[in-house]
Design a protein around this motif. Sequence first.
Motif, PDB file in Angstrom:
ATOM      1  N   ALA A 285       0.839  -1.200   0.000  1.00 24.91           N
ATOM      2  CA  ALA A 285       0.000   0.000   0.000  1.00 24.91           C
ATOM      3  C   ALA A 285       0.871   1.245   0.000  1.00 24.91           C
ATOM      4  O   ALA A 285       0.909   2.026   0.956  1.00 24.91           O
ATOM      5  N   ALA A 286       1.626   1.415  -1.085  1.00 22.98           N
ATOM      6  CA  ALA A 286       2.504   2.579  -1.253  1.00 22.98           C
ATOM      7  C   ALA A 286       2.746   2.768  -2.735  1.00 22.98           C
ATOM      8  O   ALA A 286       2.584   1.842  -3.543  1.00 22.98           O
ATOM      9  N   ALA A 287       3.143   3.963  -3.115  1.00 23.87           N
ATOM     10  CA  ALA A 287       3.390   4.270  -4.519  1.00 23.87           C
ATOM     11  C   ALA A 287       4.599   3.502  -5.036  1.00 23.87           C
ATOM     12  O   ALA A 287       5.546   3.237  -4.277  1.00 23.87           O
ATOM     13  N   PRO A 288       4.608   3.146  -6.326  1.00 22.00           N
ATOM     14  CA  PRO A 288       5.752   2.410  -6.887  1.00 22.00           C
ATOM     15  C   PRO A 288       7.078   3.140  -6.692  1.00 22.00           C
ATOM     16  O   PRO A 288       8.105   2.500  -6.443  1.00 22.00           O
ATOM     17  N   GLU A 289       7.058   4.465  -6.774  1.00 19.92           N
ATOM     18  CA  GLU A 289       8.299   5.226  -6.625  1.00 19.92           C
ATOM     19  C   GLU A 289       8.871   5.087  -5.215  1.00 19.92           C
ATOM     20  O   GLU A 289      10.093   5.067  -5.023  1.00 19.92           O
ATOM     21  N   THR A 290       7.978   5.005  -4.233  1.00 15.27           N
ATOM     22  CA  THR A 290       8.419   4.821  -2.850  1.00 15.27           C
ATOM     23  C   THR A 290       9.078   3.460  -2.677  1.00 15.27           C
ATOM     24  O   THR A 290      10.135   3.330  -2.043  1.00 15.27           O
ATOM     25  N   VAL A 291       8.462   2.443  -3.242  1.00 18.26           N
ATOM     26  CA  VAL A 291       9.004   1.089  -3.151  1.00 18.26           C
ATOM     27  C   VAL A 291      10.334   1.000  -3.895  1.00 18.26           C
ATOM     28  O   VAL A 291      11.319   0.429  -3.398  1.00 18.26           O
ATOM     29  N   TYR A 292      10.383   1.589  -5.076  1.00 16.90           N
ATOM     30  CA  TYR A 292      11.600   1.534  -5.892  1.00 16.90           C
ATOM     31  C   TYR A 292      12.783   2.162  -5.158  1.00 16.90           C
ATOM     32  O   TYR A 292      13.898   1.624  -5.177  1.00 16.90           O
ATOM     33  N   ALA A 293      12.546   3.289  -4.505  1.00 22.80           N
ATOM     34  CA  ALA A 293      13.630   3.981  -3.805  1.00 22.80           C
ATOM     35  C   ALA A 293      14.254   3.099  -2.731  1.00 22.80           C
ATOM     36  O   ALA A 293      15.470   3.139  -2.501  1.00 22.80           O
ATOM     37  N   LEU A 294      13.441   2.293  -2.047  1.00 21.58           N
ATOM     38  CA  LEU A 294      13.968   1.406  -1.020  1.00 21.58           C
ATOM     39  C   LEU A 294      14.842   0.304  -1.611  1.00 21.58           C
ATOM     40  O   LEU A 294      15.811  -0.138  -0.992  1.00 21.58           O
ATOM     41  N   LEU A 295      14.503  -0.134  -2.821  1.00 20.04           N
ATOM     42  CA  LEU A 295      15.274  -1.188  -3.462  1.00 20.04           C
ATOM     43  C   LEU A 295      16.537  -0.660  -4.136  1.00 20.04           C
ATOM     44  O   LEU A 295      17.538  -1.376  -4.244  1.00 20.04           O
ATOM     45  N   ALA A 296      16.490   0.582  -4.594  1.00 19.83           N
ATOM     46  CA  ALA A 296      17.597   1.121  -5.391  1.00 19.83           C
ATOM     47  C   ALA A 296      18.852   1.339  -4.563  1.00 19.83           C
ATOM     48  O   ALA A 296      19.968   1.179  -5.063  1.00 19.83           O
ATOM     49  N   ASP A 297      18.704   1.704  -3.279  1.00 19.59           N
ATOM     50  CA  ASP A 297      19.859   1.977  -2.419  1.00 19.59           C
ATOM     51  C   ASP A 297      20.265   0.698  -1.707  1.00 19.59           C
ATOM     52  O   ASP A 297      19.832   0.408  -0.591  1.00 19.59           O
ATOM     53  N   ALA A 298      21.142  -0.078  -2.335  1.00 17.86           N
ATOM     54  CA  ALA A 298      21.524  -1.379  -1.778  1.00 17.86           C
ATOM     55  C   ALA A 298      22.310  -1.246  -0.483  1.00 17.86           C
ATOM     56  O   ALA A 298      22.275  -2.150   0.359  1.00 17.86           O
ATOM     57  N   THR A 299      23.032  -0.146  -0.299  1.00 15.39           N
ATOM     58  CA  THR A 299      23.830   0.003   0.914  1.00 15.39           C
ATOM     59  C   THR A 299      22.960   0.128   2.167  1.00 15.39           C
ATOM     60  O   THR A 299      23.441  -0.072   3.276  1.00 15.39           O
ATOM     61  N   ALA A 300      21.664   0.442   1.992  1.00 18.06           N
ATOM     62  CA  ALA A 300      20.750   0.535   3.131  1.00 18.06           C
ATOM     63  C   ALA A 300      20.068  -0.796   3.431  1.00 18.06           C
ATOM     64  O   ALA A 300      19.313  -0.891   4.402  1.00 18.06           O
TER      65      ALA A 300
END
Length: 314
Positions: free
Chosen positions: A11-26
């Motif tokens: 239940a979140a926008a695709p851009e929000t989900v993508y940002a969490l996946l894009a930063d692998a160091t986190a």
Amino acid sequence: MNDVQHTITVAAAPETVYALLADATAWPVNFQPTVHVEQLEEDGPDERIRIWAVAGDQVKSWTSRRRRDPEGLRIAFRQEVSQPPVAAMSGAWVLRGLPEGGTEVVLEHSYRAVDDDPGQLAWIAEVTDRNSRAELANLKALAEQAADRSELVLTFEDTVIVKGTISDIHGFLRRAGQWPDRLPHVVRMDLTEDEPGVQIMEMDTLTADGAMHTTKSVRVCLTDERIVYKQTVVPPLMTAHTGEWRVTAVADGVAVTSRHTVAIRPDAVPRILGVDATVADAREFARTALSGNSRITLEHAKAYAEGMPAGSQV
């Protein structure tokens, strides 16, 4: 190749989900199985990373190449160097915005076992399934609380200057099996290092009020200057705790830094700290407790490296 997919709705926008996946160091803070991620190379959408992660009861490490596509909402990955029993592994995170709102997340894996061994294939299938489910559940929880994430995660560090050598300080920090004899707050330490540089440790420590506290961690000794770690069993107030010991040459000797990143579990705050406690209270509590133990370790490392009796400096 063996192909498998895992799917979840967030239940979140695709851009929000993508940002969490894009930063692998986190990922070590965001995803339970991940211990540490080092970015080795980056060229536009392409990056090369090394990952350490818990796989079953083992710690595995591999090097992957990723291609990030923010417009297509897709991140493809391929293990460049796999660890046996995995012979090859690739896949993708694929996101799709839903008409009613939210995001469908598909995690794809294609893998092969060394010599196509059926027993090893079964092990890979089990670990991939368990880790995929854990990562997707973590991703869903993180994305759906993204607005509060900045309040829940804090990073802090403590530093001392030592008139000693990098090797002496690094030796003190790396040989954690000797900490019960060297640190007053460490009562018990079980440490194994089956693979050079990867340590699995279980430690009993005393808190300021005399209570016993047990933690389990994986440590990765990267160089003589850096040791990173992640608690695999965290206190109930936290969802994640990662850290780093960093040793740097400076003009006056050696700077030794202890760095922590903590994610607070908001629903546990009233139960642990009282019904009127807030996330801000939990942040301060975690910082005080962790920083206190780090300062003790840093000061004893300083005394050791400078050739003084432990505890002579406070």
